[in-house]
Scaffold this active site. Sequence first.
Site, PDB file in Angstrom:
ATOM      1  N   HIS A  69       0.768  -1.342   0.088  1.00  0.00           N
ATOM      2  CA  HIS A  69      -0.050  -0.077  -0.153  1.00  0.00           C
ATOM      3  C   HIS A  69       0.943   1.269  -0.224  1.00  0.00           C
ATOM      4  CE1 HIS A  69       0.817  -0.549   4.331  1.00  0.00           C
ATOM      5  NE2 HIS A  69       1.037   0.693   4.240  1.00  0.00           N
TER       6      HIS A  69
HETATM    7  C1  T46 Z   1       2.943   0.804   6.756  1.00  0.00           C
HETATM    8  C2  T46 Z   1       3.972  -0.430   7.014  1.00  0.00           C
HETATM    9  C3  T46 Z   1       5.206  -0.385   7.253  1.00  0.00           C
HETATM   10  C4  T46 Z   1      -3.829  -0.553  13.637  1.00  0.00           C
HETATM   11  O1  T46 Z   1      -4.880  -1.000  14.586  1.00  0.00           O
HETATM   12  N1  T46 Z   1      -3.130   0.388  14.044  1.00  0.00           N
HETATM   13  C5  T46 Z   1      -1.940   0.831  13.535  1.00  0.00           C
HETATM   14  O2  T46 Z   1      -1.410   1.921  13.872  1.00  0.00           O
HETATM   15  C6  T46 Z   1      -1.590   0.108  12.474  1.00  0.00           C
HETATM   16  C7  T46 Z   1      -0.390   0.458  11.662  1.00  0.00           C
HETATM   17  C8  T46 Z   1      -2.051  -1.168  12.265  1.00  0.00           C
HETATM   18  N2  T46 Z   1      -3.158  -1.269  12.936  1.00  0.00           N
HETATM   19  C9  T46 Z   1      -4.232  -2.776  12.535  1.00  0.00           C
HETATM   20  C10 T46 Z   1      -4.780  -2.690  10.899  1.00  0.00           C
HETATM   21  C11 T46 Z   1      -4.459  -4.291  10.728  1.00  0.00           C
HETATM   22  O3  T46 Z   1      -5.797  -4.723  11.041  1.00  0.00           O
HETATM   23  O4  T46 Z   1      -3.292  -3.773  12.459  1.00  0.00           O
HETATM   24  C12 T46 Z   1      -3.359  -4.487  11.507  1.00  0.00           C
HETATM   25  C13 T46 Z   1      -2.128  -4.796  10.603  1.00  0.00           C
HETATM   26  O5  T46 Z   1      -2.055  -3.525   9.635  1.00  0.00           O
HETATM   27  P1  T46 Z   1      -1.502  -3.616   8.128  1.00  0.00           P
HETATM   28  O6  T46 Z   1      -2.035  -4.916   7.759  1.00  0.00           O
HETATM   29  O7  T46 Z   1      -1.787  -2.444   7.874  1.00  0.00           O
HETATM   30  O8  T46 Z   1       0.108  -3.945   8.340  1.00  0.00           O
HETATM   31  P2  T46 Z   1       1.332  -3.976   7.546  1.00  0.00           P
HETATM   32  O9  T46 Z   1       2.360  -4.389   8.007  1.00  0.00           O
HETATM   33  O10 T46 Z   1       0.901  -4.436   5.908  1.00  0.00           O
HETATM   34  O11 T46 Z   1       1.564  -2.241   7.356  1.00  0.00           O
HETATM   35  C14 T46 Z   1       1.949  -1.452   8.379  1.00  0.00           C
HETATM   36  C15 T46 Z   1       1.348  -0.089   8.462  1.00  0.00           C
HETATM   37  O12 T46 Z   1      -0.173  -0.182   8.685  1.00  0.00           O
HETATM   38  C16 T46 Z   1       1.668   0.641   7.280  1.00  0.00           C
HETATM   39  O13 T46 Z   1       1.177   2.025   7.809  1.00  0.00           O
HETATM   40  O14 T46 Z   1       3.627   1.757   6.007  1.00  0.00           O
HETATM   41  O15 T46 Z   1       3.488  -1.433   8.214  1.00  0.00           O
END
Ligand code: T46
Length: 142
Positions: A52
């Site tokens: 993303h």
């Molecule tokens: C990014 C990369 C480096 C939250 O509830 N609060 C938060 O602050 C974050 C970051 C995530 N979440 C929840 C949303 C999802 O249910 O945690 C779960 C995993 O998040 P996500 O699928 O977005 O994780 P990544 O590793 O794909 O991405 C993350 C960050 O979301 C993103 O901003 O730049 O790490």
Amino acid sequence: MKVGSWEVVQFQSKGDDRGELISLENFKEVPFETKRVYYIIKTKAGVTRGLHAHRHLEQVLIAIAGSCKIKVENGQSTETYVLNDCKTGLRISNLVWREMSEFSPDCVLLVLASEVYDPSDYIRDRKIFLQESAAFYQDSIS
Ligand code: T46
């Protein structure tokens, strides 16, 4: 930071005979006011995270233990880094597509973020990302 940009930054370590300490301050090592900190742990083998971009969010990523790979792309150029040093950070501006992979089992990826969590800031569709970044670059030269 410039929109659609990233940079590697080396942190100074305050070492003495007891060991080392690394300190990060807003508007110094971190180029914004930190509003959120999170860390990614226990990523399973073969998993790719990220996939993303963000409309506004800027971040600094640091592998404070272990290692992982990160590919960044701004619609015009792409770069891949291995993060494996707690004294090295990767600053990423908004409108940068990111993909993190090859996490070692002990990887702790620490992220300092310029905004609180906002799902509407995410661009998860690559086509829309490419359209929004192309529109941004078009606007900035006209
Ligand atoms: C990014 C990369 C480096 C939250 O509830 N609060 C938060 O602050 C974050 C970051 C995530 N979440 C929840 C949303 C999802 O249910 O945690 C779960 C995993 O998040 P996500 O699928 O977005 O994780 P990544 O590793 O794909 O991405 C993350 C960050 O979301 C993103 O901003 O730049 O790490």
